[in-house]
Design an enzyme around this catalytic site. Structure first.
Site, PDB file in Angstrom:
ATOM      1  CG  HIS A  90      46.796 -11.733 105.422  1.00  0.00           C
ATOM      2  ND1 HIS A  90      47.612 -10.895 104.718  1.00  0.00           N
ATOM      3  CD2 HIS A  90      47.518 -12.136 106.506  1.00  0.00           C
ATOM      4  CE1 HIS A  90      48.769 -10.800 105.347  1.00  0.00           C
ATOM      5  NE2 HIS A  90      48.739 -11.542 106.423  1.00  0.00           N
ATOM      6  CG  HIS A 127      52.547 -13.451 103.032  1.00  0.00           C
ATOM      7  ND1 HIS A 127      51.722 -14.258 103.787  1.00  0.00           N
ATOM      8  CD2 HIS A 127      51.745 -12.535 102.452  1.00  0.00           C
ATOM      9  CE1 HIS A 127      50.477 -13.831 103.658  1.00  0.00           C
ATOM     10  NE2 HIS A 127      50.457 -12.801 102.849  1.00  0.00           N
ATOM     11  CG  HIS A 150      52.065  -7.341 103.908  1.00  0.00           C
ATOM     12  ND1 HIS A 150      52.648  -8.422 103.290  1.00  0.00           N
ATOM     13  CD2 HIS A 150      50.731  -7.458 103.684  1.00  0.00           C
ATOM     14  CE1 HIS A 150      51.704  -9.148 102.709  1.00  0.00           C
ATOM     15  NE2 HIS A 150      50.532  -8.576 102.940  1.00  0.00           N
ATOM     16  CD  GLU A 175      55.196  -9.430  98.723  1.00  0.00           C
ATOM     17  OE1 GLU A 175      55.818  -8.727  97.911  1.00  0.00           O
ATOM     18  OE2 GLU A 175      53.994  -9.747  98.569  1.00  0.00           O
ATOM     19  CB  THR A 194      54.093  -9.440  94.709  1.00  0.00           C
ATOM     20  OG1 THR A 194      53.487  -9.974  95.896  1.00  0.00           O
ATOM     21  CG2 THR A 194      55.558  -9.804  94.675  1.00  0.00           C
ATOM     22  CB  CYS A 236      51.723 -10.867  91.497  1.00  0.00           C
ATOM     23  SG  CYS A 236      50.912 -12.357  90.897  1.00  0.00           S
ATOM     24  CB  SER A 269      47.418  -5.284 102.096  1.00  0.00           C
ATOM     25  OG  SER A 269      48.232  -6.277 101.557  1.00  0.00           O
ATOM     26  CG  ASN A 270      44.745  -9.048  97.024  1.00  0.00           C
ATOM     27  OD1 ASN A 270      43.927  -9.918  97.297  1.00  0.00           O
ATOM     28  ND2 ASN A 270      44.930  -8.597  95.823  1.00  0.00           N
ATOM     29  CB  SER A 318      43.831 -13.966 101.074  1.00  0.00           C
ATOM     30  OG  SER A 318      43.178 -12.717 101.213  1.00  0.00           O
TER      31      SER A 318
END
Length: 282
Positions: A44, A78, A128, A130, A166, A194, A223-224, A266
């Site tokens: 991403h 993902h 998303h 994932e 995760t 994670c 999103s992370n 990412s």
């Protein structure tokens, strides 16, 4: 007159091992064969995607994938739903599977829960990549929610199994678990977040507090990235989000300030280095 900024990149920022693995795999095949299909953005981050496209990476969606035959296709970190593997078999597509091991383990756990007829809730971002792969393990029967308020008017089973995407916040996951128990549900909660990502939350807050200003570099789709940027902003209100060098606002910096640069899982290191160089030239 130069602003003489003192700029430091967070050594723990940049790609997580799942992303490194996928990109290494892609680059190896691109070098040998000159092109490679990838199902969805490999990461991403638009700048990194553009770099790999220039090397021959062809990003396709599921509608193109169904039409494809006798080709190699990369599955990114993902992960994918079972349907994708079925299509690959039918269309003689060789899958280069770079699904992150943490995601694969989670997919297997969700599939086992589903096979045992457990009702499943997934704390994750709607749509998303994932999460779509995780839902696929349950024939799309799992209920996905990204905020507990979404469950307020939902009729939930008396007992269910709770999982998480995760890259979600650990503390938020446990808050949700406690709130659902308080509401009287019987829950089997699986913390599947994670730790390479969640450990960054604490470390990032410490990093952000050390500098006058923080520049957080991330793709807007990550999103992370949104979660980690919030961590920075809370630790240091003088935190600014940029996707690339062009988004740096000169007026936000004063002479002789210290600036910390960090990013999402990412965000490529080369991009953070470009931002550092641009700030040093102000």
């Amino acid at each position: 007159m130069t602003k003489n900024l003192h700029v430091t990149i967070d050594k723990d920022s940049g790609f997580c091992f799942g992303v490194v693995y996928a990109i290494d795999m892609a680059e190896e095949i691109l070098e040998e064969e000159g092109y490679l299909y990838c199902l969805g953005d490999i990461v991403h981050n638009d700048e990194e995607v553009a770099r790999l496209k220039a090397k021959g990476l062809r990003i396709i969606g599921h509608e193109d994938f169904i039409q494809l035959k006798d080709e190699k296709v990369l599955i990114r970190a993902h992960g994918e739903a079972p349907e994708t593997y079925k299509t690959a078999l039918e269309n003689n597509i060789t899958l280069i599977d770079a699904s992150c091991p943490v995601v694969l383990k989670l997919q297997n756990r969700i599939k086992t829960s589903h096979d045992n007829d457990e009702k499943i809730l997934i704390f994750g971002k709607h749509g998303h990549a994932e999460v779509i792969g995780l839902q696929g393990q349950t024939n799309n029967e799992a209920l996905v929610f990204q905020d507990i308020t979404e469950l307020d008017n939902k009729e939930l089973p008396a007992s269910f199994t709770l999982y998480s995407q995760t890259t979600k916040s650990v503390s938020k996951f446990y808050e949700i678990k406690e709130e659902l128990i308080r509401r009287g549900y019987e829950i089997k909660a699986n913390d599947t977040i994670c730790r390479q990502v969640s450990n960054r939350y604490e470390d990032l807050g410490d990093f952000a507090r050390q500098y006058d200003k923080i520049v957080f570099v991330s793709g807007k789709k990550s999103s992370n990235g949104k979660v980690l940027y919030d961590v920075c902003k809370q630790a240091n209100p003088q935190s600014y989000f940029v996707s690339d060098v062009a988004e740096i606002d000169v007026t936000q910096f004063n002479t002789n300030e210290t600036v910390g640069i960090c990013g999402a899982t990412s965000t490529p290191m080369w991009l953070m280095k470009e931002v550092k160089q641009a700030l040093e030239q102000l």
